[in-house]
Design a protein around this motif. Structure first.
Motif, short mmCIF file in Angstrom:
data_model
loop_
_atom_site.label_atom_id
_atom_site.label_comp_id
_atom_site.label_asym_id
_atom_site.label_seq_id
_atom_site.Cartn_x
_atom_site.Cartn_y
_atom_site.Cartn_z
N ASP A 7 0.86 -1.18 0.00
CA ASP A 7 0.00 0.00 0.00
C ASP A 7 0.89 1.23 0.00
O ASP A 7 1.92 1.24 0.68
CB ASP A 7 -0.91 0.00 1.24
CG ASP A 7 -2.13 0.89 1.06
OD1 ASP A 7 -1.95 2.08 0.72
OD2 ASP A 7 -3.25 0.40 1.25
N ASP A 8 0.51 2.24 -0.76
CA ASP A 8 1.33 3.46 -0.79
C ASP A 8 1.14 4.30 0.47
O ASP A 8 1.95 5.16 0.77
CB ASP A 8 1.05 4.30 -2.05
CG ASP A 8 -0.41 4.70 -2.18
OD1 ASP A 8 -1.29 3.88 -1.84
OD2 ASP A 8 -0.67 5.82 -2.66
N SER A 9 0.08 4.03 1.24
CA SER A 9 -0.17 4.75 2.48
C SER A 9 0.45 3.99 3.66
O SER A 9 0.08 2.84 3.93
CB SER A 9 -1.68 4.90 2.71
OG SER A 9 -1.95 5.20 4.05
N LYS A 10 1.35 4.65 4.35
CA LYS A 10 2.00 4.04 5.52
C LYS A 10 0.96 3.69 6.58
O LYS A 10 1.02 2.64 7.21
CB LYS A 10 3.05 4.99 6.08
CG LYS A 10 3.92 4.39 7.14
CD LYS A 10 5.03 5.33 7.55
CE LYS A 10 5.98 4.67 8.51
NZ LYS A 10 7.10 5.55 8.88
N ARG A 13 -0.95 0.57 5.55
CA ARG A 13 -0.10 -0.61 5.77
C ARG A 13 -0.08 -0.97 7.25
O ARG A 13 -0.21 -2.13 7.63
CB ARG A 13 1.34 -0.37 5.28
CG ARG A 13 1.51 -0.44 3.78
CD ARG A 13 2.96 -0.61 3.35
NE ARG A 13 3.90 0.26 4.02
CZ ARG A 13 4.25 1.48 3.62
NH1 ARG A 13 3.70 2.01 2.54
NH2 ARG A 13 5.14 2.19 4.29
N GLU A 34 5.66 -0.21 -0.96
CA GLU A 34 4.93 1.05 -1.12
C GLU A 34 4.26 1.20 -2.48
O GLU A 34 3.47 2.11 -2.67
CB GLU A 34 5.87 2.23 -0.91
CG GLU A 34 6.38 2.33 0.51
CD GLU A 34 7.30 3.53 0.71
OE1 GLU A 34 7.24 4.49 -0.07
OE2 GLU A 34 8.07 3.50 1.68
N ASN A 35 4.60 0.33 -3.43
CA ASN A 35 3.97 0.40 -4.75
C ASN A 35 4.05 -0.97 -5.41
O ASN A 35 4.71 -1.88 -4.91
CB ASN A 35 4.64 1.48 -5.62
CG ASN A 35 6.11 1.20 -5.87
OD1 ASN A 35 6.48 0.21 -6.49
ND2 ASN A 35 6.97 2.08 -5.37
N MET A 57 -2.02 2.94 -6.54
CA MET A 57 -0.66 3.26 -6.07
C MET A 57 0.13 3.88 -7.22
O MET A 57 -0.17 3.64 -8.38
CB MET A 57 0.06 1.99 -5.61
CG MET A 57 -0.57 1.29 -4.44
SD MET A 57 0.34 -0.23 -4.00
CE MET A 57 -0.10 -1.32 -5.34
N PRO A 58 1.17 4.64 -6.87
CA PRO A 58 2.03 5.21 -7.92
C PRO A 58 2.95 4.14 -8.53
O PRO A 58 3.05 3.04 -8.00
CB PRO A 58 2.84 6.27 -7.18
CG PRO A 58 2.90 5.75 -5.77
CD PRO A 58 1.58 5.05 -5.54
N ASP A 61 0.26 0.11 -10.42
CA ASP A 61 -0.92 -0.09 -9.57
C ASP A 61 -1.10 -1.57 -9.21
O ASP A 61 -0.37 -2.43 -9.69
CB ASP A 61 -2.18 0.51 -10.21
CG ASP A 61 -2.64 -0.20 -11.47
OD1 ASP A 61 -2.32 -1.40 -11.66
OD2 ASP A 61 -3.35 0.43 -12.27
#
Length: 123
Positions: A7-10, A13, A34-35, A57-58, A61
């Motif tokens: 997940d790109d969001s800490k 996660r 993170e991606n 995600m950047p 995806d």
């Protein structure tokens, strides 16, 4: 066992890992990405028992990452964890090889039933 949380969001996660850790053995390893690109690389390196994958995600995806992981390992167990609960996203995830879909924020009961269904934890 090893688990991969993507997940790109800490914060997302952290929440997913908290739910996961309450269901798995304390000596099980949780790896984070993170991606999608990082997820594919870490999957190839660690061969986790399960991958919990975000969609949005950047860089790469979750749809692309799921496809790439399944191409590498047709038996990969990937569960999508996403706020994108459109029918089309769920269908595309399944077509790409995901074994399940859990709506964010992650619900521990949903995660537990998914892990049982995949035979990763005892009933």
């Amino acid at each position: 066992m090893k688990y991969l949380v993507v997940d790109d969001s800490k914060m997302a996660r952290r929440m997913t890992i908290k739910s996961l850790k309450s269901l798995i053995n304390e000596d099980d390893e949780v790896i984070q990405a993170e991606n999608g690109q990082e997820a594919v690389e870490l999957y190839k390196e660690h061969q986790p028992s399960l991958c919990l994958m975000d969609l949005t995600m950047p860089i790469m995806d979750g749809f692309e990452a799921t496809q790439a992981i399944i191409k590498h390992d047709t038996n990969a167990k990937i569960i999508i964890v996403s706020a994108d609960i459109q029918e089309s996203s769920m269908e595309k995830s399944k077509q790409n090889g995901a074994k399940g879909f859990i709506k964010k924020p992650i619900n521990q009961d949903n995660l537990e039933s998914m892990l049982k269904k995949l035979g990763l934890i005892n009933v």
